[in-house]
Scaffold this motif. Structure first.
Motif, PDB file in Angstrom:
ATOM      1  N   PRO A 178      67.765  49.466  88.912  1.00 36.23           N
ATOM      2  CA  PRO A 178      67.838  48.196  89.620  1.00 36.23           C
ATOM      3  C   PRO A 178      66.254  47.410  89.478  1.00 36.23           C
ATOM      4  N   GLU A 179      65.305  48.551  89.096  1.00 37.72           N
ATOM      5  CA  GLU A 179      63.806  47.916  89.237  1.00 37.72           C
ATOM      6  C   GLU A 179      63.773  47.446  87.665  1.00 37.72           C
ATOM      7  N   TRP A 180      64.565  47.889  86.800  1.00 35.60           N
ATOM      8  CA  TRP A 180      64.075  47.206  85.504  1.00 35.60           C
ATOM      9  C   TRP A 180      64.388  45.666  85.548  1.00 35.60           C
ATOM     10  N   SER A 181      63.637  44.930  84.757  1.00 32.94           N
ATOM     11  CA  SER A 181      63.770  43.348  84.796  1.00 32.94           C
ATOM     12  C   SER A 181      64.969  43.268  83.618  1.00 32.94           C
ATOM     13  N   ASP A 182      65.364  41.758  83.776  1.00 32.55           N
ATOM     14  CA  ASP A 182      66.496  41.462  82.736  1.00 32.55           C
ATOM     15  C   ASP A 182      65.974  41.680  81.258  1.00 32.55           C
ATOM     16  N   SER A 183      64.848  41.346  81.095  1.00 31.78           N
ATOM     17  CA  SER A 183      64.386  41.729  79.601  1.00 31.78           C
ATOM     18  C   SER A 183      64.341  42.963  79.378  1.00 31.78           C
ATOM     19  N   THR A 184      63.875  43.825  80.054  1.00 35.04           N
ATOM     20  CA  THR A 184      64.092  45.634  79.910  1.00 35.04           C
ATOM     21  C   THR A 184      65.421  45.791  79.428  1.00 35.04           C
ATOM     22  N   VAL A 185      66.442  45.321  80.535  1.00 34.87           N
ATOM     23  CA  VAL A 185      67.745  45.888  80.053  1.00 34.87           C
ATOM     24  C   VAL A 185      68.198  45.297  78.825  1.00 34.87           C
ATOM     25  N   THR A 186      67.882  44.006  78.456  1.00 40.33           N
ATOM     26  CA  THR A 186      68.296  43.438  77.252  1.00 40.33           C
ATOM     27  C   THR A 186      67.742  44.338  76.104  1.00 40.33           C
ATOM     28  N   THR A 187      66.416  44.925  76.220  1.00 42.97           N
ATOM     29  CA  THR A 187      66.151  45.593  74.998  1.00 42.97           C
ATOM     30  C   THR A 187      66.534  46.722  74.960  1.00 42.97           C
ATOM     31  N   TYR A 188      66.851  47.506  75.957  1.00 42.28           N
ATOM     32  CA  TYR A 188      67.163  48.812  75.749  1.00 42.28           C
ATOM     33  C   TYR A 188      68.709  48.795  75.574  1.00 42.28           C
ATOM     34  N   HIS A 189      69.438  47.774  75.956  1.00 41.23           N
ATOM     35  CA  HIS A 189      70.702  47.574  75.172  1.00 41.23           C
ATOM     36  C   HIS A 189      70.743  47.418  73.838  1.00 41.23           C
ATOM     37  N   SER A 190      69.814  46.633  73.436  1.00 42.48           N
ATOM     38  CA  SER A 190      69.943  46.493  71.903  1.00 42.48           C
ATOM     39  C   SER A 190      69.341  47.746  71.063  1.00 42.48           C
ATOM     40  N   TYR A 191      68.609  48.485  71.929  1.00 43.96           N
ATOM     41  CA  TYR A 191      68.330  49.942  71.090  1.00 43.96           C
ATOM     42  C   TYR A 191      69.316  50.784  71.173  1.00 43.96           C
ATOM     43  N   LEU A 192      70.128  50.641  72.186  1.00 43.75           N
ATOM     44  CA  LEU A 192      71.453  51.828  71.951  1.00 43.75           C
ATOM     45  C   LEU A 192      72.316  51.122  71.128  1.00 43.75           C
ATOM     46  N   SER A 193      72.538  49.706  71.150  1.00 43.57           N
ATOM     47  CA  SER A 193      73.380  49.117  70.062  1.00 43.57           C
ATOM     48  C   SER A 193      73.147  49.513  68.724  1.00 43.57           C
ATOM     49  N   SER A 194      71.776  49.613  68.112  1.00 41.45           N
ATOM     50  CA  SER A 194      71.359  50.009  67.196  1.00 41.45           C
ATOM     51  C   SER A 194      71.944  51.290  66.645  1.00 41.45           C
ATOM     52  N   TRP A 195      71.621  52.470  67.981  1.00 42.79           N
ATOM     53  CA  TRP A 195      71.847  54.083  67.751  1.00 42.79           C
ATOM     54  C   TRP A 195      73.488  54.042  67.194  1.00 42.79           C
ATOM     55  N   PHE A 196      74.347  53.433  68.266  1.00 42.55           N
ATOM     56  CA  PHE A 196      75.667  53.605  68.035  1.00 42.55           C
ATOM     57  C   PHE A 196      76.195  52.960  66.750  1.00 42.55           C
ATOM     58  N   LYS A 197      75.567  51.853  66.373  1.00 45.78           N
ATOM     59  CA  LYS A 197      76.156  51.231  65.231  1.00 45.78           C
ATOM     60  C   LYS A 197      75.556  52.318  63.736  1.00 45.78           C
ATOM     61  N   TRP A 198      74.623  52.684  63.928  1.00 48.76           N
ATOM     62  CA  TRP A 198      74.108  53.667  62.998  1.00 48.76           C
ATOM     63  C   TRP A 198      75.003  54.938  62.890  1.00 48.76           C
ATOM     64  N   LEU A 199      75.337  55.503  63.968  1.00 49.53           N
ATOM     65  CA  LEU A 199      76.307  56.635  64.142  1.00 49.53           C
ATOM     66  C   LEU A 199      77.445  56.150  63.538  1.00 49.53           C
ATOM     67  N   GLN A 200      77.823  55.317  63.715  1.00 48.08           N
ATOM     68  CA  GLN A 200      79.151  54.642  63.198  1.00 48.08           C
ATOM     69  C   GLN A 200      79.137  54.431  61.515  1.00 48.08           C
ATOM     70  N   VAL A 201      78.084  53.778  61.365  1.00 49.61           N
ATOM     71  CA  VAL A 201      77.955  53.418  59.965  1.00 49.61           C
ATOM     72  C   VAL A 201      77.887  54.660  59.029  1.00 49.61           C
ATOM     73  N   THR A 202      77.122  55.764  59.418  1.00 52.48           N
ATOM     74  CA  THR A 202      77.185  56.947  58.676  1.00 52.48           C
ATOM     75  C   THR A 202      78.122  58.130  58.895  1.00 52.48           C
ATOM     76  N   ASP A 203      79.102  57.356  59.543  1.00 47.00           N
ATOM     77  CA  ASP A 203      80.275  58.342  59.745  1.00 47.00           C
ATOM     78  C   ASP A 203      80.148  59.603  60.497  1.00 47.00           C
ATOM     79  N   ARG A 204      79.180  59.389  61.446  1.00 48.72           N
ATOM     80  CA  ARG A 204      78.739  60.507  62.536  1.00 48.72           C
ATOM     81  C   ARG A 204      79.445  60.263  63.860  1.00 48.72           C
TER      82      ARG A 204
END
Length: 294
Positions: free
Chosen positions: A60-86
């Motif tokens: 809860p101590e994270w700002s909205d901006s931090t949560v949004t940024t971390y969410h985008s990093y995780l989105s990139s990670w899982f998208k890569w896993l999916q695209v590379t058939d992992r």
């Protein structure tokens, strides 16, 4: 308890390097995904949407901006896993998108600019500040400026910005003068002991921030870039021109960086005339009496 195995992170790192992403972006993405796995005690490549939601909710101590940024990093990670058939599925599809906070421009004031430039500092620090104020450069771009990037004859500075795109920026006369005091070849701000390696953007930020604090100027080095955009707009430049000078992909990005001055807003409202279609003596704005009923 055995620490979770960070499967595929090294492969993702190599893939991002191949995509020519910046080292800062790659390092931060890897750090966040590894942090997620360590704190939730899960293997990031095999985690589920519940793990992701639980992790974001646990801070809860994270700002909205931090949560949004971390969410985008995780989105990139899982998208890569999916695209590379992992991985077959993408758990981020069930997580939803966090509300991106509205950003407000935070330009330093004109008085603060004068106070900052009147402060004693090293010549290199002053040039860093001038590049932010008069060319709108980000700290990462300031760090990579070379003598070869300056074309004093044409009056332009070539800048490699986000996405490694190279754009030209008109040189302010003060910057042309400052350029004459800097090396004609090589990096203007090399790493200490490594003349062929530029400083990190974080180092430039630290240098400028210390000078701003000493001058008692509030804000961050990025606020100097905000001043650049806001002042261009205030001096009559149209938003499309400011977009080009800021090197933004969209006009919406530029609008975030530009603050319409209060005086201009008040002037715009004062010019409103509900009877502008009426001519002659009848043309006057009706002002209701302070006494009586409607």
């Amino acid at each position: 308890m055995t620490a979770p195995i960070m499967v595929h992170l090294d492969a993702w790192r190599v893939w991002q390097h191949a995509q020519r992403l910046s080292l800062v972006t790659i390092t931060e993405r890897i750090r966040v995904v590894a942090l997620f796995g360590a704190e939730m005690d899960v293997e990031p490549a095999r985690s589920c949407d519940g793990d992701i939601v639980g992790w974001l909710h646990s801070h809860p101590e994270w700002s909205d901006s931090t949560v949004t940024t971390y969410h985008s990093y995780l989105s990139s990670w899982f998208k890569w896993l999916q695209v590379t058939d992992r991985r077959e599925d993408n758990p981020m599809m069930k997580v939803g998108t966090p509300h991106y906070p509205d950003r407000q421009p935070r330009p330093v004031s004109d008085d603060d600019v004068v106070r900052l430039l009147s402060t004693r500092m090293w010549r290199s620090t002053r040039v860093m500040i001038l590049l932010a104020l008069l060319a709108g450069l980000r700290v990462s771009e300031i760090a990579r400026v070379r003598g070869e990037d300056v074309d004093a004859g044409a009056g332009v500075l070539w800048v490699k910005g986000k996405g490694r795109k190279v754009r030209s920026i008109p040189l302010h006369p003060t910057l042309i003068e400052a350029a004459s005091t800097m090396p004609a070849k090589g990096y203007w701000f090399p790493m200490r002991g490594h003349p062929h390696t530029p400083m990190h953007g974080k180092s430039v930020s630290d240098v400028v921030s210390r000078t701003m604090r000493r001058a008692e100027v509030p804000g961050t080095p990025h606020c100097l870039r905000h001043w650049y955009a806001t002042t261009l707009l205030d001096d009559g430049a149209d938003l499309r021109t400011v977009q080009e000078l800021m090197r933004h992909k969209t006009i919406q990005s530029t609008a975030v960086y530009t603050k319409v001055p209060d005086a201009r807003r008040k002037s715009a409202v004062a010019r409103l005339d509900p009877l502008r279609s009426v001519t002659g003596a009848e043309h006057r704005v009706y002002v209701p009496s302070a006494v009586g009923t409607s």
